[in-house]
Design an enzyme around this catalytic site. Structure first.
Site, short mmCIF file in Angstrom:
data_model
loop_
_atom_site.label_atom_id
_atom_site.label_comp_id
_atom_site.label_asym_id
_atom_site.label_seq_id
_atom_site.Cartn_x
_atom_site.Cartn_y
_atom_site.Cartn_z
N ARG A 1 -13.35 -8.93 1.60
CA ARG A 1 -11.99 -8.37 1.36
C ARG A 1 -11.08 -9.92 1.66
NH1 ARG A 1 -9.87 -3.39 1.27
NH2 ARG A 1 -7.73 -4.51 0.91
N HIS B 1 -7.24 0.57 -6.58
CA HIS B 1 -7.52 -0.14 -5.46
C HIS B 1 -8.19 -1.35 -5.86
CE1 HIS B 1 -7.78 -1.37 -1.41
NE2 HIS B 1 -8.77 -0.52 -0.84
N ASP C 1 -17.27 6.96 -1.37
CA ASP C 1 -15.96 6.75 -0.50
C ASP C 1 -15.75 8.20 0.04
OD1 ASP C 1 -13.48 6.15 0.11
OD2 ASP C 1 -12.54 6.14 -1.74
N ARG D 1 0.85 -1.13 0.14
CA ARG D 1 0.10 -0.07 0.01
C ARG D 1 0.81 1.08 0.08
NH1 ARG D 1 -5.35 1.37 3.56
NH2 ARG D 1 -6.12 -0.06 1.80
N GLN E 1 -10.09 -4.09 -3.47
CA GLN E 1 -11.52 -3.74 -2.98
C GLN E 1 -12.56 -3.80 -4.05
OE1 GLN E 1 -11.96 -2.23 0.26
NE2 GLN E 1 -14.04 -2.87 -0.31
N CYS F 1 -16.23 1.54 0.53
CA CYS F 1 -15.04 0.50 1.08
C CYS F 1 -14.77 0.50 2.34
CB CYS F 1 -14.10 0.98 0.07
SG CYS F 1 -13.32 2.55 0.10
#
Ligand code: CP
Ligand code: NVA
Length: 315
Positions: free
Chosen positions: A298, A131, A230, A104, A134, A270
């Protein structure tokens, strides 16, 4: 032999996603039944975090242990990455010691440079641009709720022709939704405040023909099968917080937006979420919200992904 990385959603084909969704469902069922499944015994995953995380850290770490492997966790602050060791050198060293790396970080270029010097597969655990893990979980969650075939198997054909409404920032999540839409045959209705549109220079975004832009977020939600949003300020953009709060004030998913969506529309986020900012509490905590399944998934999809990258198609 070329190494299969997972840096962008488009790194796998539609057919490979079909496989991953099926595997994730099997792996999830086994986990729920407390069945031991250790295909990655003696394998090690290195996780490098240059930004904060709750879900990504726990889902990869718990997932790897459940598959019989082990995990090494590094951050910028406690590794030489924070003291300017070149990313290429870090990749050369770490990939001689572990079997798989999850990163990340900030720029996508950084993870691409790491991958090009790595001897082992690299997974994108979030960059400024993308991402993919996700969206993998989000699509699996959508299929669990709205796209199981007669045998109860997630069927990506159910995504064909569906509409996903994206309300908010033109960020890493939005970019990845666009890549997924193009690959899997659905459409994204995108509504962002002016100045926060998706960045057309991000690879795969300019070429994407699978999205429509709406000025009014309510128009984006009209008829949508999934409404999603988000945070207004992603990690790394905190200096813009005040300006974003003003610009995004009308981009809060509320019951009036859900009200114009398809009757059986789902809501996803998310996470982490800020109730009263990008979403109202009655939506995220309401009956159409599947955010807790989304978060849990996830782990299941990433277990399928790690298995696939390391072992290929196993049964
Ligand atoms: N959704 C997500 O990636 O959460 P974390 O930032 O907690 O990992
Ligand atoms: N867009 C958000 C997602 C967090 C999981 C961020 O990059 O901070």
């Amino acid at each position: 032999m070329s190494i299969q990385h997972y840096l962008r959603f488009t790194d796998l084909s539609a057919e490979e996603y079909g496989w991953l969704f099926r595997r994730a469902a099997i792996i999830k069922r086994r986990f729920k039944a407390y069945e031991k499944y250790h295909p990655l015994a003696d394998r090690t995953l290195a996780m490098i975090f240059e930004k904060a995380s709750t879900r990504t850290r726990v889902s990869f770490e718990a997932g790897m242990y459940q598959l019989g492997g082990s995990v090494v966790h590094l951050t910028t602050g406690d590794s030489q990455l924070g003291r300017a060791e070149p990313i290429e050198d870090t990749a050369r060293v770490i990939s001689r010691m572990v079997d798989l790396v999850m990163i990340r970080t900030f720029g996508q270029d950084k993870i691409e440079r790491f991958a090009s010097h790595s001897r082992v597969p690299v997974i994108n655990g979030l960059t400024n641009e993308f991402h993919p893990c996700q969206i993998l979980a989000d699509l699996f969650t959508f299929l669990e709720h709205r796209g199981l075939d007669a045998d109860g198997v997630p069927d990506p054909a159910a995504l064909q022709g569906k509409v996903v409404a994206w309300v908010g920032d033109g960020n890493n999540m939005a970019n990845t939704w666009l890549q997924a839409a193009e690959l899997l045959g659905f459409t994204v209705h995108l509504s962002t405040p002016s100045g926060y549109e998706v960045d057309q220079s991000v690879p795969g975004v300019r070429s994407c023909a699978s999205y429509k832009v709406f000025k009014d977020p309510k128009d984006a939600c009209r008829g949508a099968h999934l409404v999603t949003t988000d945070v207004w300020t992603s990690m790394g953009y905190e200096a813009e917080n005040d300006a974003r709060r003003k610009a995004f004030a009308d981009w809060c998913v509320d019951s009036s937006m859900m009200g114009v969506a398809s009757r059986d529309a789902l809501f996803m986020h998310c996470l982490p979420a800020h109730r009263g900012e990008e979403v109202q509490a009655d939506v995220i905590d309401g009956p159409q919200s599947v955010v807790w399944d989304e978060a849990e998934n996830r782990m299941h999809v990433q277990k399928a992904l790690m298995e696939y990258l390391l072992l290929g198609r196993v049964d």
